[in-house]
Design a protein around this motif. Structure first.
Motif, PDB file in Angstrom:
ATOM      1  N   ASP A   1       7.472  11.853   3.682  1.00  0.00           N
ATOM      2  CA  ASP A   1       8.709  12.231   4.373  1.00  0.00           C
ATOM      3  C   ASP A   1       8.973  13.736   4.367  1.00  0.00           C
ATOM      4  O   ASP A   1       9.532  14.271   5.319  1.00  0.00           O
ATOM      5  N   ARG A   2       8.600  14.432   3.326  1.00  0.00           N
ATOM      6  CA  ARG A   2       8.873  15.876   3.277  1.00  0.00           C
ATOM      7  C   ARG A   2       7.713  16.723   3.784  1.00  0.00           C
ATOM      8  O   ARG A   2       7.918  17.696   4.479  1.00  0.00           O
ATOM      9  N   LEU A   3       6.474  16.359   3.398  1.00  0.00           N
ATOM     10  CA  LEU A   3       5.326  17.144   3.861  1.00  0.00           C
ATOM     11  C   LEU A   3       4.786  16.664   5.211  1.00  0.00           C
ATOM     12  O   LEU A   3       4.073  17.392   5.881  1.00  0.00           O
ATOM     13  N   GLY A   4       5.095  15.414   5.592  1.00  0.00           N
ATOM     14  CA  GLY A   4       4.624  14.901   6.874  1.00  0.00           C
ATOM     15  C   GLY A   4       3.244  14.276   6.838  1.00  0.00           C
ATOM     16  O   GLY A   4       2.615  14.097   7.873  1.00  0.00           O
ATOM     17  N   PHE A   5       2.762  13.935   5.638  1.00  0.00           N
ATOM     18  CA  PHE A   5       1.462  13.280   5.520  1.00  0.00           C
ATOM     19  C   PHE A   5       1.571  11.826   5.987  1.00  0.00           C
ATOM     20  O   PHE A   5       2.657  11.269   6.091  1.00  0.00           O
ATOM     21  N   GLU A   6       0.413  11.216   6.228  1.00  0.00           N
ATOM     22  CA  GLU A   6       0.320   9.782   6.513  1.00  0.00           C
ATOM     23  C   GLU A   6      -0.016   9.051   5.228  1.00  0.00           C
ATOM     24  O   GLU A   6      -0.779   9.558   4.413  1.00  0.00           O
ATOM     25  N   LYS A   7       0.528   7.844   5.077  1.00  0.00           N
ATOM     26  CA  LYS A   7       0.090   6.996   3.965  1.00  0.00           C
ATOM     27  C   LYS A   7      -1.107   6.211   4.482  1.00  0.00           C
ATOM     28  O   LYS A   7      -1.002   5.447   5.427  1.00  0.00           O
ATOM     29  N   ARG A   8      -2.267   6.423   3.866  1.00  0.00           N
ATOM     30  CA  ARG A   8      -3.506   5.809   4.331  1.00  0.00           C
ATOM     31  C   ARG A   8      -3.856   4.531   3.576  1.00  0.00           C
ATOM     32  O   ARG A   8      -4.606   3.706   4.088  1.00  0.00           O
ATOM     33  N   ALA A   9      -3.380   4.413   2.333  1.00  0.00           N
ATOM     34  CA  ALA A   9      -3.675   3.214   1.534  1.00  0.00           C
ATOM     35  C   ALA A   9      -2.537   2.989   0.564  1.00  0.00           C
ATOM     36  O   ALA A   9      -1.921   3.939   0.079  1.00  0.00           O
ATOM     37  N   ASP A  10      -2.237   1.739   0.308  1.00  0.00           N
ATOM     38  CA  ASP A  10      -1.259   1.349  -0.701  1.00  0.00           C
ATOM     39  C   ASP A  10      -1.674  -0.044  -1.159  1.00  0.00           C
ATOM     40  O   ASP A  10      -1.283  -1.047  -0.572  1.00  0.00           O
ATOM     41  N   VAL A  11      -2.528  -0.080  -2.172  1.00  0.00           N
ATOM     42  CA  VAL A  11      -3.191  -1.318  -2.571  1.00  0.00           C
ATOM     43  C   VAL A  11      -2.946  -1.598  -4.046  1.00  0.00           C
ATOM     44  O   VAL A  11      -3.196  -0.727  -4.894  1.00  0.00           O
ATOM     45  N   PRO A  12      -2.455  -2.815  -4.367  1.00  0.00           N
ATOM     46  CA  PRO A  12      -2.307  -3.143  -5.785  1.00  0.00           C
ATOM     47  C   PRO A  12      -3.675  -3.330  -6.442  1.00  0.00           C
ATOM     48  O   PRO A  12      -4.636  -3.757  -5.795  1.00  0.00           O
ATOM     49  N   PHE A  13      -3.761  -2.967  -7.726  1.00  0.00           N
ATOM     50  CA  PHE A  13      -4.988  -3.220  -8.473  1.00  0.00           C
ATOM     51  C   PHE A  13      -4.649  -3.317  -9.947  1.00  0.00           C
ATOM     52  O   PHE A  13      -3.620  -2.818 -10.409  1.00  0.00           O
ATOM     53  N   GLY A  14      -5.541  -3.961 -10.684  1.00  0.00           N
ATOM     54  CA  GLY A  14      -5.371  -4.072 -12.135  1.00  0.00           C
ATOM     55  C   GLY A  14      -4.057  -4.725 -12.518  1.00  0.00           C
ATOM     56  O   GLY A  14      -3.499  -5.530 -11.789  1.00  0.00           O
ATOM     57  N   GLU A  15      -3.574  -4.365 -13.683  1.00  0.00           N
ATOM     58  CA  GLU A  15      -2.346  -4.926 -14.243  1.00  0.00           C
ATOM     59  C   GLU A  15      -1.127  -4.139 -13.771  1.00  0.00           C
ATOM     60  O   GLU A  15      -0.621  -3.275 -14.485  1.00  0.00           O
ATOM     61  N   GLY A  16      -0.658  -4.404 -12.557  1.00  0.00           N
ATOM     62  CA  GLY A  16       0.545  -3.772 -12.050  1.00  0.00           C
ATOM     63  C   GLY A  16       0.376  -2.358 -11.530  1.00  0.00           C
ATOM     64  O   GLY A  16       1.357  -1.633 -11.375  1.00  0.00           O
ATOM     65  N   TYR A  17      -0.842  -1.921 -11.240  1.00  0.00           N
ATOM     66  CA  TYR A  17      -1.074  -0.588 -10.705  1.00  0.00           C
ATOM     67  C   TYR A  17      -1.158  -0.632  -9.178  1.00  0.00           C
ATOM     68  O   TYR A  17      -1.379  -1.689  -8.589  1.00  0.00           O
ATOM     69  N   ARG A  18      -1.004   0.535  -8.557  1.00  0.00           N
ATOM     70  CA  ARG A  18      -1.173   0.686  -7.108  1.00  0.00           C
ATOM     71  C   ARG A  18      -2.087   1.886  -6.857  1.00  0.00           C
ATOM     72  O   ARG A  18      -1.957   2.910  -7.519  1.00  0.00           O
ATOM     73  N   TRP A  19      -2.968   1.740  -5.894  1.00  0.00           N
ATOM     74  CA  TRP A  19      -3.782   2.859  -5.424  1.00  0.00           C
ATOM     75  C   TRP A  19      -3.153   3.315  -4.110  1.00  0.00           C
ATOM     76  O   TRP A  19      -3.156   2.593  -3.116  1.00  0.00           O
TER      77      TRP A  19
END
Length: 132
Positions: free
Chosen positions: A30-48
């Motif tokens: 929202d501030r820098l204007g980047f795109e979110k390319r991945a948002d994937v859960p992994f392991g014990e409650g982590y997100r990539w």
């Protein structure tokens, strides 16, 4: 020039450890204007989570730190490029991004540059590159 050959083709991703991924997503998207390319859960409650400027090949993974490792105040070594450093500096400051007060102009061969800090005070450099 090295005579050593490699099968490595490019830099794909760099990681920045962050204390709060939602806050980091808000900052980078929202501030820098980047795109979110991945948002994937992994392991014990982590997100990539990976973000990048539109059209960029290399992404930035905004991820929790390894166990026992701190977040914040990290010199990332990441250099972002822009064609109009004055406009970008003013725009980011207006959006509330923590940017240097002034653009550094050391003269050739060093391009105009400034530093910005994410919510964890990790620093990234912004450098002006000539139009092609």
């Amino acid at each position: 020039m090295s005579a050593t050959k490699t099968a490595i083709a490019k830099i794909g991703v760099v990681c920045i450890p962050v204390s709060d991924q939602e806050r980091a997503i808000e900052f980078y998207v929202d501030r820098l204007g980047f795109e979110k390319r991945a948002d994937v859960p992994f392991g014990e409650g982590y997100r990539w989570v990976e973000v990048a400027p539109p059209g960029a090949d290399t992404t930035i993974a905004i991820v929790p730190p390894p166990p026992g490792k701190p977040t914040g105040d990290m010199e990332t070594g990441i250099g972002l490029q822009t064609r109009d450093i004055d406009a970008l500096h003013a725009e980011l400051a207006e959006r509330g991004v923590d940017v240097d007060a002034e653009i550094s102009r050391m003269g050739d061969p060093v391009p105009p540059l400034f530093w910005l800090r994410d919510p964890d005070r990790n620093t990234l450099m912004v450098v002006e590159v000539p139009a092609q």
